[in-house]
Design a protein around this motif. Structure first.
Motif, short mmCIF file in Angstrom:
data_model
loop_
_atom_site.label_atom_id
_atom_site.label_comp_id
_atom_site.label_asym_id
_atom_site.label_seq_id
_atom_site.Cartn_x
_atom_site.Cartn_y
_atom_site.Cartn_z
N CYS A 97 -9.66 -7.06 -4.65
CA CYS A 97 -9.40 -8.06 -3.62
C CYS A 97 -10.50 -9.12 -3.61
N GLU A 149 -4.19 -12.39 -3.73
CA GLU A 149 -4.49 -11.18 -4.50
C GLU A 149 -3.17 -10.59 -4.96
N ILE A 178 -4.95 -12.48 1.44
CA ILE A 178 -6.07 -11.86 2.14
C ILE A 178 -7.12 -12.92 2.40
N ARG A 238 -6.94 0.73 1.22
CA ARG A 238 -8.06 -0.02 0.65
C ARG A 238 -9.32 0.82 0.61
#
Length: 360
Positions: free
Chosen positions: A163, A125, A120, A274
């Motif tokens: 994240c 991550e 990411i 997310r």
């Protein structure tokens, strides 16, 4: 933890665990069978170890939060096995995969279903992959069938990682009918189901089961038969011609259940999403002891009145019990509800003002 105004039955259990930005409350009202189980752990994708998530804790770098609810049937043996082994086997396998991937330092900027690593914005991550989770479900299904002839369990697991941008990556896997709903917005007024039960009410599942029966045999779809020969209750999967007291399962997927048709599989389904850094979400993970008596609107109403996940879990469990006994006059089922608040910012000294767990 402030005490909820909801008065819980004496037979109830509760558990609360908190990090800086995730709060988890669990409430259980077991029956004499006591076949439901749940687990809350952290799994390190660095060294493959797991540790219990309880009380006030820290989400360490390289760790994935692992949460699970398991609704056993025919006995508690399989659900107990899943409680003890599911997360450990997933994390041990994911750790091996992640270590190999990190050594290779691949440059793809994508979400890869077969890798326990997500890239990411140029940073790494970690998250357990769908492939790794599926393999654990299958391995545990084989183990359950090898050790237990007459029982099985659903499995619903939630994996949460942080994240690089501060958002939370959430992956949900499920087999069976322990359902997950997500609520957001002011007083949790917006929501949706995250999972969809594996049963014969789903056209795709019914078609799969019937196709299996046509190709391999040993599969019948029917309602259960009473002693007068009448069809009663929900549709179920049989391994032989339906008859009174014939063995069957309402679900089309589960772990274990050696006696059932081979059309009943352990393959999990997945959803991944997310939660941005400055947004909040509340997940409701519950066994069918909740969902078969409380519709979505009733659950949302309880959410809107509950400040903490522990309050919400206790209120939902108590309401489901009242509905079961008074409104629907149903035989009592084990009740397990797990509430996960993501993006919470309540100071910890306001959260813990009492015991974090109440035993049976």
């Amino acid at each position: 933890m402030g005490q909820s105004a909801t008065r819980m039955p004496e037979c109830s259990r509760s558990s609360l665990a908190v990090t800086a930005d995730v709060m988890v409350g669990v409430s259980q009202i077991p029956t004499k069978k006591d076949e439901d189980r749940f687990s809350m752990e952290f799994g390190s994708l660095t060294d493959g170890t797991t540790r219990e998530f309880r009380g006030c804790d820290n989400h360490l770098p390289g760790e994935v939060m692992c949460l699970g609810v398991y609704d056993g049937h025919g006995g508690p043996e399989v659900s107990e096995m899943l409680k003890k082994r599911m997360h450990k086997e997933i994390i041990a396998s994911a750790s091996t995969s992640s270590s190999e991937d990190l050594r290779e330092e691949q440059k793809e900027d994508r979400l890869d279903k077969t890798s326990d690593k997500i890239k990411i914005q140029g940073k790494r991550e970690l998250m357990v992959s769908e492939e790794t989770i599926s393999q654990a479900y299958h391995d545990l299904d084989i183990s359950a069938k090898d050790k237990h002839d007459w029982c099985g369990s659903t499995a619903t697991n939630v994996f949460i990682s942080t994240c690089p941008d501060g958002s939370k990556l959430v992956r949900v896997s499920w087999t069976g009918d322990c359902r997950v709903a997500m609520f957001q917005g002011s007083k949790w007024n917006r929501g949706e189901y995250v999972t969809f039960d594996h049963d014969l009410s789903r056209d795709d599942e019914k078609a799969r089961v019937l196709r299996h029966g046509k190709e391999h045999g040993g599969t019948f779809v029917s309602r259960r038969i009473d002693k007068r020969g009448n069809a009663v209750g929900a549709w179920a999967v049989f391994s032989e011609e339906p008859k009174h007291k014939g063995l069957s399962l309402n679900m089309t997927r589960s772990i274990g259940d050696k006696h059932c048709s081979s059309a009943v599989i352990a393959d999990p389904e997945f959803t991944t999403f997310r939660i941005p850094k400055h947004e909040k979400a509340r997940l409701v993970v519950a066994s069918d002891g909740i969902w078969k008596v409380l519709e979505y609107k009733s659950v949302r109403k309880v959410m809107s009145k509950s400040v903490t996940p522990m309050e919400a879990a206790n209120a939902l469990a108590a309401k489901a019990l009242r509905r079961t006994e008074r409104a629907y006059h149903l035989t009592r089922d084990d009740i397990t509800v797990m509430i996960i608040d993501i993006g919470c910012s309540r100071p910890l000294d306001q959260t813990f003002r009492g015991p974090t767990e109440t035993p049976l």
